[in-house]
Scaffold this motif. Structure first.
Motif, PDB file in Angstrom:
ATOM      1  N   LEU A   1      -4.197   7.447  -0.900  1.00 41.90           N
ATOM      2  CA  LEU A   1      -5.380   7.789  -1.687  1.00 41.90           C
ATOM      3  C   LEU A   1      -6.438   7.038  -1.005  1.00 41.90           C
ATOM      4  N   ALA A   2      -6.484   5.845  -0.539  1.00 39.52           N
ATOM      5  CA  ALA A   2      -7.321   4.942   0.191  1.00 39.52           C
ATOM      6  C   ALA A   2      -7.690   5.331   1.574  1.00 39.52           C
ATOM      7  N   THR A   3      -7.285   6.308   2.175  1.00 38.96           N
ATOM      8  CA  THR A   3      -7.471   6.876   3.245  1.00 38.96           C
ATOM      9  C   THR A   3      -7.546   8.353   3.559  1.00 38.96           C
ATOM     10  N   HIS A   4      -7.919   9.077   2.401  1.00 38.43           N
ATOM     11  CA  HIS A   4      -8.165  10.340   2.348  1.00 38.43           C
ATOM     12  C   HIS A   4      -7.078  11.203   2.699  1.00 38.43           C
ATOM     13  N   SER A   5      -5.859  10.750   3.043  1.00 43.22           N
ATOM     14  CA  SER A   5      -4.724  11.430   3.497  1.00 43.22           C
ATOM     15  C   SER A   5      -3.735  11.808   2.281  1.00 43.22           C
ATOM     16  N   HIS A   6      -4.269  11.994   1.020  1.00 42.64           N
ATOM     17  CA  HIS A   6      -3.272  12.267  -0.043  1.00 42.64           C
ATOM     18  C   HIS A   6      -2.942  13.787  -0.211  1.00 42.64           C
TER      19      HIS A   6
ATOM     20  N   TRP B   1      -5.956  15.045   6.762  1.00 43.18           N
ATOM     21  CA  TRP B   1      -7.024  14.371   6.145  1.00 43.18           C
ATOM     22  C   TRP B   1      -8.015  15.349   5.472  1.00 43.18           C
ATOM     23  N   ALA B   2      -8.454  14.971   4.171  1.00 43.81           N
ATOM     24  CA  ALA B   2      -9.494  15.770   3.530  1.00 43.81           C
ATOM     25  C   ALA B   2     -10.163  14.871   2.656  1.00 43.81           C
ATOM     26  N   TYR B   3     -11.624  14.783   2.819  1.00 46.13           N
ATOM     27  CA  TYR B   3     -12.503  13.979   2.061  1.00 46.13           C
ATOM     28  C   TYR B   3     -12.578  14.481   0.734  1.00 46.13           C
ATOM     29  N   ARG B   4     -12.025  13.895  -0.230  1.00 47.88           N
ATOM     30  CA  ARG B   4     -11.965  14.518  -1.896  1.00 47.88           C
ATOM     31  C   ARG B   4     -11.834  13.245  -2.783  1.00 47.88           C
ATOM     32  N   ASN B   5     -12.648  13.368  -3.537  1.00 46.52           N
ATOM     33  CA  ASN B   5     -13.063  12.256  -4.998  1.00 46.52           C
ATOM     34  C   ASN B   5     -11.772  11.894  -5.631  1.00 46.52           C
ATOM     35  N   ILE B   6     -11.015  12.855  -5.533  1.00 45.18           N
ATOM     36  CA  ILE B   6      -9.835  12.594  -6.650  1.00 45.18           C
ATOM     37  C   ILE B   6      -8.994  11.179  -6.368  1.00 45.18           C
ATOM     38  N   GLY B   7      -9.154  10.902  -5.060  1.00 43.09           N
ATOM     39  CA  GLY B   7      -8.529   9.709  -4.583  1.00 43.09           C
ATOM     40  C   GLY B   7      -9.109   8.412  -5.156  1.00 43.09           C
ATOM     41  N   VAL B   8     -10.535   8.659  -5.132  1.00 46.69           N
ATOM     42  CA  VAL B   8     -11.504   7.456  -5.779  1.00 46.69           C
ATOM     43  C   VAL B   8     -11.228   7.344  -7.202  1.00 46.69           C
ATOM     44  N   GLU B   9     -11.283   8.693  -7.780  1.00 44.27           N
ATOM     45  CA  GLU B   9     -10.920   8.507  -9.294  1.00 44.27           C
ATOM     46  C   GLU B   9      -9.576   7.873  -9.813  1.00 44.27           C
ATOM     47  N   ILE B  10      -8.415   8.005  -9.173  1.00 43.24           N
ATOM     48  CA  ILE B  10      -7.103   7.485  -9.336  1.00 43.24           C
ATOM     49  C   ILE B  10      -7.014   5.985  -9.141  1.00 43.24           C
ATOM     50  N   LEU B  11      -7.842   5.518  -7.976  1.00 40.18           N
ATOM     51  CA  LEU B  11      -7.738   4.082  -7.690  1.00 40.18           C
ATOM     52  C   LEU B  11      -8.792   3.322  -8.464  1.00 40.18           C
ATOM     53  N   THR B  12      -9.870   4.127  -8.939  1.00 39.61           N
ATOM     54  CA  THR B  12     -10.777   3.313 -10.017  1.00 39.61           C
ATOM     55  C   THR B  12     -10.159   3.134 -11.198  1.00 39.61           C
ATOM     56  N   GLU B  13      -9.312   4.065 -11.650  1.00 36.34           N
ATOM     57  CA  GLU B  13      -8.433   3.911 -12.762  1.00 36.34           C
ATOM     58  C   GLU B  13      -7.265   2.889 -12.589  1.00 36.34           C
ATOM     59  N   LEU B  14      -6.810   2.976 -11.376  1.00 32.08           N
ATOM     60  CA  LEU B  14      -5.774   1.884 -11.286  1.00 32.08           C
ATOM     61  C   LEU B  14      -6.391   0.348 -11.307  1.00 32.08           C
TER      62      LEU B  14
ATOM     63  N   LEU C   1       0.868  -1.092   0.014  1.00 33.67           N
ATOM     64  CA  LEU C   1      -0.171  -0.101  -0.013  1.00 33.67           C
ATOM     65  C   LEU C   1       0.934   1.208   0.080  1.00 33.67           C
ATOM     66  N   ASP C   2       2.006   1.134   0.299  1.00 34.55           N
ATOM     67  CA  ASP C   2       3.018   2.306   0.509  1.00 34.55           C
ATOM     68  C   ASP C   2       3.727   2.527  -0.981  1.00 34.55           C
ATOM     69  N   ASP C   3       3.348   1.644  -1.959  1.00 33.38           N
ATOM     70  CA  ASP C   3       3.959   2.177  -3.404  1.00 33.38           C
ATOM     71  C   ASP C   3       3.526   3.495  -3.840  1.00 33.38           C
ATOM     72  N   PRO C   4       4.251   4.266  -4.067  1.00 34.98           N
ATOM     73  CA  PRO C   4       3.872   5.714  -4.907  1.00 34.98           C
ATOM     74  C   PRO C   4       2.944   5.170  -6.175  1.00 34.98           C
ATOM     75  N   ILE C   5       1.850   6.161  -6.149  1.00 37.91           N
ATOM     76  CA  ILE C   5       1.069   5.723  -7.113  1.00 37.91           C
ATOM     77  C   ILE C   5       1.854   6.129  -8.594  1.00 37.91           C
ATOM     78  N   SER C   6       2.871   6.849  -8.481  1.00 35.48           N
ATOM     79  CA  SER C   6       3.526   7.227  -9.819  1.00 35.48           C
ATOM     80  C   SER C   6       4.263   5.962 -10.346  1.00 35.48           C
ATOM     81  N   VAL C   7       4.656   4.959  -9.627  1.00 29.80           N
ATOM     82  CA  VAL C   7       4.952   3.631 -10.079  1.00 29.80           C
ATOM     83  C   VAL C   7       4.032   3.040 -11.215  1.00 29.80           C
ATOM     84  N   TYR C   8       2.759   3.265 -10.920  1.00 27.06           N
ATOM     85  CA  TYR C   8       1.665   2.510 -11.606  1.00 27.06           C
ATOM     86  C   TYR C   8       1.098   3.554 -12.680  1.00 27.06           C
ATOM     87  N   MET C   9       1.019   4.543 -12.438  1.00 29.75           N
ATOM     88  CA  MET C   9       0.456   5.608 -13.358  1.00 29.75           C
ATOM     89  C   MET C   9       1.463   6.723 -13.472  1.00 29.75           C
TER      90      MET C   9
END
Length: 342
Positions: free
Chosen positions: A111-116, A136-149, A87-95
């Motif tokens: 991204l999955a804990t709203h702490s991005h 912590w902030a409730y933002r949908n951008i994390g959801v969008e990134i992980l959906t694409e992942l 879970l600690d992999d940088p998202i940039s590795v995959y995207m």
């Protein structure tokens, strides 16, 4: 037993009071205790139209952001299936196409804990609100990134992944990302004086907020988690996949008022002022909700699952929404804690 039944009626009355106060046309409350239905309540109609369908057991509500609990389980699968190393992999590795400076040090965990700390401005441009992992902030951008992942890793959307691995195996028929009208679908109320919305999407790949679920299948989704992935005498989901999703995954915050999260679930560790769960809810409980009012609360220590449904956007209203959510979860905890002691 009569006292418990009376207290349950008080809980139903509270659900009805909030429904009427905030303008929902539909409501439901479905509670499983020790894998038995102990409360099953439906009220209202699918919209405020006079001829709208009466809410019934097969009525399916748009659960809005509660769909994130489904995405969270898919994210947990990626680790179990070894599509990601940690879970600690940088998202940039995959995207790698993401702006390296903006997503610097942002991990899948963040991204999955709203702490991005990522956000989008009025022009659709990404920017950073705070350093990843520090707030912590409730933002949908994390959801969008992980959906694409999930789409990239599996070659399919997370709804299809869950349909193949879970929904079809436990017989879920009233759960799905809907694109076509159906008499069982409850409309969404934006304003009581305005026409209701269908809540339908154009695709069922999980990129839109068009997940509809009946109260009873929402509760079964919670029961799957409560039972660590075991249903109908079979281990449907590996227990470690469930445990990862529903245990605290964020790092400790300096601001102790911030809520703890699993993979999108709110998780009760130390009671937090900004958590959706009240201070009397036992530790290791977890909850998810959506803007249209649905709430799924799981309390493992009491062996209960609570599915509460509404159909009004911003159902709890403005700055008071946390008060109502916490009040409800406290009422549930009180009811079943008292019953356990009787």
């Amino acid at each position: 037993m009569k006292e418990i039944e009376h207290r349950a009626e008080e809980l139903i009355s509270w659900v009805e009071e909030i429904k009427d106060k905030n303008g929902s046309s539909a409501g439901a409350l479905y509670i499983l205790k020790d894998n038995h239905v102990v409360v099953e309540h439906y009220s209202g109609r699918h919209s405020h139209e006079e001829d709208a369908r009466i809410v019934q057991a097969d009525s399916q509500f748009n659960v809005a952001s509660a769909r994130k609990s489904y995405l969270g389980l898919a994210v947990s699968f990626t680790l179990y299936d070894k599509y990601i190393e940690s879970l600690d992999d940088p998202i940039s590795v995959y995207m790698p196409e993401l702006d390296a400076e903006i997503v610097m040090d942002t991990t899948i965990r963040h991204l999955a804990t709203h702490s991005h700390g990522l956000h989008i401005d009025e022009k659709g441009q990404w920017y950073r609100e705070f350093k990843a992992g520090t707030g912590w902030a409730y933002r949908n951008i994390g959801v969008e990134i992980l959906t694409e992942l999930i789409q990239r890793l599996y070659g399919k959307g997370f709804p299809q992944l869950l349909e193949e691995r879970i929904f079809s195996r436990i017989g879920l028929k009233e759960t799905g990302w809907r694109t076509e009208p159906d008499a069982n679908l409850v409309n969404i109320i934006v304003e009581v004086t305005e026409p209701s919305l269908s809540g339908l999407g154009t695709t069922n790949d999980g990129t839109e907020k068009n997940l509809f679920v009946s109260a009873r299948e929402f509760a079964l989704w919670g029961q799957l988690h409560l039972q660590k992935g075991r249903m109908k005498g079979e281990q449907i989901v590996p227990s470690q996949v469930i445990e990862l999703s529903t245990s605290i995954q964020n790092v400790a915050y300096h601001d102790e008022s911030l809520p703890d999260n699993g993979l999108f679930w709110y998780v009760q560790g130390e009671a937090r002022p900004r958590s959706e769960m009240g201070e009397r809810v036992p530790r290791e409980s977890y909850q998810i909700l959506g803007v249209t009012g649905p709430t799924l609360l799981v309390i493992p220590s009491l062996n209960i699952v609570v599915a509460k449904m509404y159909n009004k956007r911003y159902n709890y209203g403005g700055e008071d929404y946390l008060h109502y959510l916490r009040e409800f979860s406290n009422k549930v905890a009180d009811l079943f804690t008292d019953s356990k002691q009787m």
